[in-house]
Design a protein around this motif. Structure first.
Motif, PDB file in Angstrom:
ATOM      1  N   SER A 178       0.853  -1.188   0.000  1.00 22.57           N
ATOM      2  CA  SER A 178       0.000   0.000   0.000  1.00 22.57           C
ATOM      3  C   SER A 178       0.888   1.237   0.000  1.00 22.57           C
ATOM      4  O   SER A 178       1.948   1.253   0.647  1.00 22.57           O
ATOM      5  CB  SER A 178      -0.910   0.022   1.236  1.00 22.57           C
ATOM      6  OG  SER A 178      -1.772  -1.094   1.247  1.00 22.57           O
ATOM      7  N   ARG A 179       0.468   2.260  -0.703  1.00 19.85           N
ATOM      8  CA  ARG A 179       1.227   3.499  -0.773  1.00 19.85           C
ATOM      9  C   ARG A 179       0.796   4.426   0.353  1.00 19.85           C
ATOM     10  O   ARG A 179      -0.386   4.670   0.547  1.00 19.85           O
ATOM     11  CB  ARG A 179       1.017   4.191  -2.126  1.00 19.85           C
ATOM     12  CG  ARG A 179       1.844   5.468  -2.292  1.00 19.85           C
ATOM     13  CD  ARG A 179       1.602   6.122  -3.646  1.00 19.85           C
ATOM     14  NE  ARG A 179       2.341   7.358  -3.780  1.00 19.85           N
ATOM     15  CZ  ARG A 179       1.941   8.525  -3.300  1.00 19.85           C
ATOM     16  NH1 ARG A 179       0.773   8.603  -2.660  1.00 19.85           N
ATOM     17  NH2 ARG A 179       2.678   9.619  -3.452  1.00 19.85           N
ATOM     18  N   VAL A 180       1.772   4.897   1.119  1.00 19.31           N
ATOM     19  CA  VAL A 180       1.511   5.841   2.201  1.00 19.31           C
ATOM     20  C   VAL A 180       2.139   7.178   1.822  1.00 19.31           C
ATOM     21  O   VAL A 180       3.331   7.246   1.492  1.00 19.31           O
ATOM     22  CB  VAL A 180       2.110   5.338   3.534  1.00 19.31           C
ATOM     23  CG1 VAL A 180       1.868   6.361   4.640  1.00 19.31           C
ATOM     24  CG2 VAL A 180       1.512   3.982   3.905  1.00 19.31           C
ATOM     25  N   ARG A 185       2.420  10.077   6.723  1.00 15.40           N
ATOM     26  CA  ARG A 185       3.536   9.746   7.607  1.00 15.40           C
ATOM     27  C   ARG A 185       3.781  10.871   8.610  1.00 15.40           C
ATOM     28  O   ARG A 185       4.041  10.625   9.785  1.00 15.40           O
ATOM     29  CB  ARG A 185       4.809   9.482   6.801  1.00 15.40           C
ATOM     30  CG  ARG A 185       4.745   8.235   5.933  1.00 15.40           C
ATOM     31  CD  ARG A 185       6.137   7.754   5.549  1.00 15.40           C
ATOM     32  NE  ARG A 185       6.925   8.799   4.920  1.00 15.40           N
ATOM     33  CZ  ARG A 185       6.952   9.034   3.616  1.00 15.40           C
ATOM     34  NH1 ARG A 185       6.215   8.288   2.788  1.00 15.40           N
ATOM     35  NH2 ARG A 185       7.703   9.997   3.114  1.00 15.40           N
ATOM     36  N   GLN A 186       3.695  12.096   8.137  1.00 11.72           N
ATOM     37  CA  GLN A 186       3.908  13.241   9.022  1.00 11.72           C
ATOM     38  C   GLN A 186       2.835  13.307  10.105  1.00 11.72           C
ATOM     39  O   GLN A 186       3.128  13.571  11.277  1.00 11.72           O
ATOM     40  CB  GLN A 186       3.909  14.534   8.200  1.00 11.72           C
ATOM     41  CG  GLN A 186       4.164  15.792   9.033  1.00 11.72           C
ATOM     42  CD  GLN A 186       4.134  17.061   8.187  1.00 11.72           C
ATOM     43  OE1 GLN A 186       3.910  17.004   6.974  1.00 11.72           O
ATOM     44  NE2 GLN A 186       4.351  18.193   8.817  1.00 11.72           N
TER      45      GLN A 186
END
Length: 264
Positions: A178-180, A185-186
């Motif tokens: 999966s692309r985050v 993330r921040q």
């Protein structure tokens, strides 16, 4: 506290006489099984499937079945295994603590110095502290050869059991990729920061055991029929809408809620 084992720690030619104590205990409330119709206690019997007789524990041996045939292992044969009589905690290695995977950690025990002098015990404790390592050991407890580590907790040497390497299972499943995003993330880092503080084990309680104890006390005082809503309050409604949660929105709300709690 009652010692469950006595022997000695050996590393090189140095022997440290010790007694072993369980370092942990269960706080779970003990319950037994009863017949729901009349409350009669359910008892279990050791009954032989060949002669249908109830067998005393002294007449019970062990057996191993490989699927095709079975072999009986007697008590005498088990007691004659060399490891059964060992009274030694043998130091095999001194290794950095970070090399011990937390997955292999098992039950903990306190080691108390035995005998009139504690000098060898104090020397081992000081050696472990100065080396900043843990001692990998092998020992026998309740007729089983075990693996463990010695480490220092306050002024006491602790023996912590380890699982053998072949007792760990590898995960047998795939995790979809999966692309985050960088923003996600921040925001996750902000959530970690909002929850960051020193660990305080006294802060956490076993709510299930507390509620179970309350239920028992209420039934002892008021009888079998009690009003659970009056005792515990009404259960909260669960959100079963099935809506897909927006990860970014959930992170933002979590950070905001945590910051408000800390401010309060």
């Amino acid at each position: 506290m009652r010692a469950i084992w006595s022997g000695e720690v050996s590393f090189g030619l140095v022997s440290v006489p010790v007694k072993l104590y369980s370092a942990t205990t269960s706080h779970d409330v003990t319950l037994h099984q009863v017949h729901d119709a009349d409350g009669g206690r359910i008892r279990y019997q050791r009954r032989c499937e060949v002669c249908d007789e109830v067998i005393d524990y002294k007449n019970i041996d062990r057996a191993y079945d490989d699927g095709e045939k079975s072999v009986i292992i007697t008590k005498d044969e088990l007691s004659e295994l060399p490891a059964d009589e060992s009274k030694e905690i043998a130091v095999e290695q001194f290794v950095p603590a970070e090399q011990i995977d937390s997955m292999v950690l098992d039950k903990s025990y306190y080691l108390q110095p035995a005998g009139k002098s504690a000098k060898a015990y104090v020397l081992l404790r000081r050696t472990l502290r100065d080396a900043e390592r843990v001692a990998v050991v092998t020992f026998t407890l309740r007729s089983k050869t075990r693996l463990g580590v010695l480490r220092v907790r306050d002024d006491v040497i602790v023996l912590q059991g380890l699982r053998w390497a072949d007792e760990l299972r590898e995960p047998d499943f795939d995790i979809p990729s999966s692309r985050v995003s960088a923003k996600e993330r921040q925001m996750a880092e902000s959530l970690v920061e909002a929850y960051s503080e020193d660990f305080d084990p006294e802060r956490f309680t076993d709510e299930y055991q507390q509620q179970l104890q309350t239920l028992i006390e209420e039934k002892l005082e008021s009888g079998e029929e009690i009003d659970t809503e009056a005792t515990f309050g009404e259960p909260e409604d669960e959100d079963d809408s099935g809506d897909v949660v927006d990860l970014m929105e959930a992170l933002k709300k979590s950070v905001d809620a945590r910051r408000k709690r800390r401010a309060a």
